[in-house]
Design an enzyme around this catalytic site. Structure first.
Site, PDB file in Angstrom:
ATOM      1  N   GLY A  12       0.242   9.930  10.459  1.00  0.00           N
ATOM      2  CA  GLY A  12       1.482  10.625  10.169  1.00  0.00           C
ATOM      3  C   GLY A  12       1.575  11.728  11.190  1.00  0.00           C
ATOM      4  O   GLY A  12       1.930  12.865  10.857  1.00  0.00           O
ATOM      5  N   ASN A  70       3.722  11.302  13.883  1.00  0.00           N
ATOM      6  CA  ASN A  70       5.145  11.378  13.757  1.00  0.00           C
ATOM      7  C   ASN A  70       5.835  12.208  12.669  1.00  0.00           C
ATOM      8  O   ASN A  70       6.786  13.140  13.079  1.00  0.00           O
ATOM      9  CB  ASN A  70       5.936  10.036  14.056  1.00  0.00           C
ATOM     10  CG  ASN A  70       5.545   9.727  15.554  1.00  0.00           C
ATOM     11  OD1 ASN A  70       6.325   9.811  16.144  1.00  0.00           O
ATOM     12  ND2 ASN A  70       4.811   8.605  15.669  1.00  0.00           N
ATOM     13  N   LYS A  78       8.188  -7.975  -4.179  1.00  0.00           N
ATOM     14  CA  LYS A  78       8.569  -7.036  -3.072  1.00  0.00           C
ATOM     15  C   LYS A  78       9.672  -6.281  -3.581  1.00  0.00           C
ATOM     16  O   LYS A  78       9.866  -5.260  -3.208  1.00  0.00           O
ATOM     17  CB  LYS A  78       8.549  -8.014  -1.837  1.00  0.00           C
ATOM     18  CG  LYS A  78       9.302  -7.119  -0.740  1.00  0.00           C
ATOM     19  CD  LYS A  78       9.007  -7.706   0.796  1.00  0.00           C
ATOM     20  CE  LYS A  78       9.722  -6.777   1.809  1.00  0.00           C
ATOM     21  NZ  LYS A  78       9.390  -7.402   2.881  1.00  0.00           N
ATOM     22  N   MET A  94       3.506   0.523   7.539  1.00  0.00           N
ATOM     23  CA  MET A  94       3.013  -0.712   7.812  1.00  0.00           C
ATOM     24  C   MET A  94       3.610  -2.151   7.300  1.00  0.00           C
ATOM     25  O   MET A  94       2.846  -2.955   6.903  1.00  0.00           O
ATOM     26  CB  MET A  94       1.524  -0.915   8.238  1.00  0.00           C
ATOM     27  CG  MET A  94       0.987   0.074   8.956  1.00  0.00           C
ATOM     28  SD  MET A  94       1.807  -0.060  10.681  1.00  0.00           S
ATOM     29  CE  MET A  94       0.692  -1.533  11.344  1.00  0.00           C
ATOM     30  N   ARG A  95       4.897  -2.017   6.818  1.00  0.00           N
ATOM     31  CA  ARG A  95       5.376  -3.150   6.134  1.00  0.00           C
ATOM     32  C   ARG A  95       6.839  -3.241   6.623  1.00  0.00           C
ATOM     33  O   ARG A  95       7.539  -2.650   6.957  1.00  0.00           O
ATOM     34  CB  ARG A  95       5.927  -2.694   4.537  1.00  0.00           C
ATOM     35  CG  ARG A  95       4.319  -2.668   3.703  1.00  0.00           C
ATOM     36  CD  ARG A  95       4.415  -2.389   2.569  1.00  0.00           C
ATOM     37  NE  ARG A  95       3.094  -2.507   1.895  1.00  0.00           N
ATOM     38  CZ  ARG A  95       2.509  -3.283   1.561  1.00  0.00           C
ATOM     39  NH1 ARG A  95       2.923  -4.465   1.394  1.00  0.00           N
ATOM     40  NH2 ARG A  95       1.119  -3.276   0.998  1.00  0.00           N
ATOM     41  N   HIS A 143       8.895   2.853  17.613  1.00  0.00           N
ATOM     42  CA  HIS A 143       8.076   1.567  17.968  1.00  0.00           C
ATOM     43  C   HIS A 143       7.213   2.087  19.300  1.00  0.00           C
ATOM     44  O   HIS A 143       8.171   2.367  20.387  1.00  0.00           O
ATOM     45  CB  HIS A 143       8.720   0.289  18.301  1.00  0.00           C
ATOM     46  CG  HIS A 143       7.970  -0.678  18.668  1.00  0.00           C
ATOM     47  ND1 HIS A 143       7.032  -1.268  17.584  1.00  0.00           N
ATOM     48  CD2 HIS A 143       7.669  -1.353  19.720  1.00  0.00           C
ATOM     49  CE1 HIS A 143       6.150  -2.339  18.321  1.00  0.00           C
ATOM     50  NE2 HIS A 143       6.679  -2.572  19.427  1.00  0.00           N
TER      51      HIS A 143
HETATM   52  C1  GRF Z   1       3.230   5.118  16.066  1.00  0.00           C
HETATM   53  O1  GRF Z   1       2.603   4.651  17.241  1.00  0.00           O
HETATM   54  C2  GRF Z   1       4.407   4.417  15.802  1.00  0.00           C
HETATM   55  O2  GRF Z   1       5.181   4.141  17.019  1.00  0.00           O
HETATM   56  C3  GRF Z   1       4.259   3.069  15.215  1.00  0.00           C
HETATM   57  O3  GRF Z   1       2.966   3.453  14.359  1.00  0.00           O
HETATM   58  C4  GRF Z   1       2.241   4.498  14.936  1.00  0.00           C
HETATM   59  C5  GRF Z   1       2.336   5.683  13.844  1.00  0.00           C
HETATM   60  O4  GRF Z   1       1.492   6.662  14.413  1.00  0.00           O
HETATM   61  N1  GRF Z   1       5.229   2.497  14.740  1.00  0.00           N
HETATM   62  P1  GRF Z   1       1.711   7.910  13.276  1.00  0.00           P
HETATM   63  O5  GRF Z   1       0.828   7.581  11.824  1.00  0.00           O
HETATM   64  O6  GRF Z   1       3.007   8.845  13.201  1.00  0.00           O
HETATM   65  O7  GRF Z   1       0.125   8.767  13.854  1.00  0.00           O
END
Ligand code: GRF
Length: 218
Positions: free
Chosen positions: A17, A19, A70, A95-96, A114
């Site tokens: 988390g 981000n 789902k 992650m889905r 990404h």
């Molecule tokens: C990041 O590298 C993002 O680009 C990818 O998953 C990672 C998540 O990292 N989609 P965080 O959980 O935000 O630290």
């Protein structure tokens, strides 16, 4: 800095988390015109949940295993987001693969970050894929989410040089730092109503300095 109504965000997470943290920080410092209304994790132990709670942001767990399909799982997520008045859904290490149920509930209102310059290196371990390929420049991409993985129209990108002495880990860290910068910037562009989609192309109207133009050299 910011006057008008804040855009209501719902953030989907599965892991650390960072981000999410960058978005929470930008919102609480009023660098973006946004409010995180709800954080949803599909993983009970996700550190992202702690980050949200520390900031008094509602955070809940919705696990796939609690649902028979789902569709039912996604319906619960969509209903929760709607209940909290979410206008923009941000995937932040979720992650889905997002399916029809959420996509239909939030048309052109879901974005993702990404850690590579799409369309290169979609999918898992993007930084390692790029590093192993031997690229000299990689980066990060914020894009709208469609039915294919890491595929929708691109809102903004930042390039990050690969250094001679890099490891996957050092490259990852340098990219992550830029992710934390461009994700809030992309949200702000949408909050300002400056983003429109025409086919695969995202148009940003009346470019102000807030957009990240930076390319290499980090
Ligand atoms: C990041 O590298 C993002 O680009 C990818 O998953 C990672 C998540 O990292 N989609 P965080 O959980 O935000 O630290």
């Amino acid at each position: 800095m910011i006057a008008s109504k804040k855009i209501a965000l719902g953030i989907l997470v599965s892991g650390s988390g960072t981000n999410l943290q960058a978005i929470i920080d930008a919102a609480s410092r009023e660098k973006i015109n946004a409010e995180v209304k709800i954080v949803i994790s599909d993983v009970l132990e996700a550190k992202a949940l702690e980050r949200a709670r520390k900031h008094n942001t509602p955070a809940i767990v919705i696990e796939r295993k609690s649902f028979e399909s789902k569709k039912a799982f996604e319906q619960e997520i969509a209903d929760t987001l709607k209940k909290h008045g979410v206008e923009l859904v941000c995937l932040a290490g979720f992650m889905r693969i997002i399916g029809r149920t959420i996509l239909d509930a939030f048309p052109n209102q879901i974005i993702n970050i990404h850690p590579a310059l799409l369309p290169s290196f979609p999918g898992l371990d993007a930084q390692k894929q790029a590093f192993d390929y031997g690229v000299k420049v990689s980066g990060a991409t914020v894009h709208f989410v469609d039915e294919k993985t890491d595929h929708g129209p691109i809102i903004c990108q930042v390039a990050v040089d690969v250094h001679e002495d890099d490891t996957v880990e050092t490259l990852k860290a340098r990219i992550l730092k830029q992710e934390h910068r461009i994700y809030p910037e992309a949200i702000q562009l949408i909050a300002e109503g400056r983003v429109s989609i025409n086919g695969r192309t995202v148009h940003i109207s009346d470019q102000l300095p807030v957009i990240s133009k930076s390319t290499t050299g980090y």
